[in-house]
Scaffold this active site. Structure first.
Site, PDB file in Angstrom:
ATOM      1  CG  ASN A   9      -1.862   1.203   1.405  1.00 40.44           C
ATOM      2  OD1 ASN A   9      -1.896   2.035   0.254  1.00 40.44           O
ATOM      3  ND2 ASN A   9      -2.429   1.459   2.549  1.00 40.44           N
ATOM      4  CE  LYS A  11      -0.292   3.458   4.641  1.00 42.17           C
ATOM      5  NZ  LYS A  11      -0.010   3.690   6.066  1.00 42.17           N
ATOM      6  CG  HIS A  95      -5.828   2.200   4.840  1.00 40.87           C
ATOM      7  ND1 HIS A  95      -5.646   3.162   5.806  1.00 40.87           N
ATOM      8  CD2 HIS A  95      -4.967   1.252   4.969  1.00 40.87           C
ATOM      9  CE1 HIS A  95      -4.346   2.760   6.195  1.00 40.87           C
ATOM     10  NE2 HIS A  95      -3.893   1.721   5.684  1.00 40.87           N
ATOM     11  CD  GLU A  97      -2.729   5.792   6.531  1.00 36.77           C
ATOM     12  OE1 GLU A  97      -2.974   5.995   5.284  1.00 36.77           O
ATOM     13  OE2 GLU A  97      -2.001   5.679   7.065  1.00 36.77           O
ATOM     14  CD  GLU A 166      -3.712  -2.372   7.412  1.00 40.50           C
ATOM     15  OE1 GLU A 166      -2.574  -2.533   6.928  1.00 40.50           O
ATOM     16  OE2 GLU A 166      -4.262  -1.300   7.056  1.00 40.50           O
ATOM     17  N   GLY A 172       2.301   2.547  10.681  1.00 38.11           N
ATOM     18  CA  GLY A 172       3.325   3.744  10.474  1.00 38.11           C
ATOM     19  C   GLY A 172       4.237   4.064  11.655  1.00 38.11           C
ATOM     20  CB  SER A 207       4.855  -1.307  12.160  1.00 39.33           C
ATOM     21  OG  SER A 207       4.733   0.003  12.365  1.00 39.33           O
ATOM     22  N   GLY A 228       2.757  -1.004   4.202  1.00 36.33           N
ATOM     23  CA  GLY A 228       3.005   0.356   3.937  1.00 36.33           C
ATOM     24  C   GLY A 228       4.389   0.631   3.776  1.00 36.33           C
ATOM     25  N   GLY A 229       4.946   1.389   4.645  1.00 35.80           N
ATOM     26  CA  GLY A 229       6.315   1.860   4.672  1.00 35.80           C
ATOM     27  C   GLY A 229       7.252   1.202   3.980  1.00 35.80           C
TER      28      GLY A 229
HETATM   29  P1  PGA Z   1       2.636   0.440   7.670  1.00 36.50           P
HETATM   30  O1  PGA Z   1       1.169   0.744   6.916  1.00 36.50           O
HETATM   31  O2  PGA Z   1       3.397  -0.949   7.058  1.00 36.50           O
HETATM   32  O3  PGA Z   1       3.552   1.674   7.238  1.00 36.50           O
HETATM   33  O4  PGA Z   1       2.407   0.403   9.074  1.00 36.50           O
HETATM   34  C1  PGA Z   1       0.455  -0.279   6.678  1.00 36.50           C
HETATM   35  C2  PGA Z   1      -1.038  -0.037   6.123  1.00 36.50           C
HETATM   36  O5  PGA Z   1      -1.665   1.260   6.433  1.00 36.50           O
HETATM   37  O6  PGA Z   1      -1.680  -0.683   5.354  1.00 36.50           O
END
Ligand code: PGA
Length: 247
Positions: A9, A11, A95, A97, A166, A172, A207, A228-229
């Site tokens: 992802n 973002k 998600h 966010e 999640e 994040g 994470s 994500g990251g």
């Molecule tokens: P992250 O993000 O791996 O940066 O924690 C995961 C996500 O929001 O799907």
């Protein structure tokens, strides 16, 4: 019996130039991903480029959101039909966010899910509790309500839906759920899914990094990851794919 599903992802990161660079470097790696499913969800404007650069690979392309109608007077929205027309196969819905920043509700998630299924898009539905909810011991209740809110009354084929657990406090932040806590929640989600539970992939997000991926993926009820990251860096994404491919 459930194939791993690993989603990247991105973002709001990577325009078309970075998308092509990422693909060039990632595809030079020796990726052992024939026995797992992989998708990358870039920002909408990078999707056509991503489809082009990953066309000769087994990596599919996803979207990070969609609207619940195919077309009409909805200024600024993204049509799932047009995503499908582009060649997008996956869509992430709900998600945290989207829920926290854009006010997405369970009802919207359900409407989007119905439309995605109608169009033959595969869906990753995201659910998860906040830190406060966990501290108050409400995490199971929250996850159960979000799951019900998303899928209650929806007819679906288990192969078209995945659930991403999640925990919001882990997204994040570098904090990851303990594999045993994640496993417990995945197990609960599977039970809540009833007779389809065995076939639906329940993936973990929050994470996920090279150093913790294996331990998480080894849990019986963790069928993959939404990343994500660590998906923004081709080296770490490749490494996590390798780990998943070898389990
Ligand atoms: P992250 O993000 O791996 O940066 O924690 C995961 C996500 O929001 O799907």
């Amino acid at each position: 019996m459930r194939r791993f599903l690993i989603g990247g992802n991105w973002k709001l990161n990577k325009g078309i130039i970075e998308t092509s660079e990422f693909a060039t470097y990632l595809l030079k790696k020796d990726l052992n991903i024939n026995n797992i499913d992989v998708f990358i969800a870039p920002p909408f404007t990078s999707i056509p480029k991503a489809l082009e650069v990953f066309a000769n690979s087994t990596i599919s392309i996803g979207a990070q959101n969609m609207f619940w109608e195919e077309k009409g007077a909805y200024t600024g929205e993204i049509s799932p039909k047009f995503l499908k027309e582009l060649g997008v196969q996956w869509v992430i819905i709900g998600h945290s966010e989207r829920r926290a920043i854009f006010g997405e509700t369970d009802e919207w998630v359900r409407k989007k899910l119905n439309m995605a299924l109608h169009l033959g898009l595969k869906v990753v539905i995201c659910i998860g509790e906040t830190e406060e909810e966990r501290e108050e011991g409400k995490e199971k209740e929250v996850v159960e309500n979000q799951l019900k809110g998303a899928i209650e009354g929806v007819e679906f084929d288990a192969s078209m839906i995945s659930i991403a657990y999640e925990p919001i406090w882990a997204i994040g932040t570098g904090k990851t759920a303990k594999p045993s806590d994640a496993e417990e929640m995945h197990n609960l989600i599977r039970e809540l899914l009833g007779e389809k539970g065995d076939k639906v992939r329940i993936i973990y997000g929050g994470s996920v990094k090279v150093h913790n991926a294996e331990e998480l993926l080894l849990q019986e009820n963790i069928d993959g990851a939404l990343i994500g990251g660590a998906s923004l860096d081709y080296e770490s994404f490749a490494e996590i794919l390798k780990i998943a491919g070898e389990i």
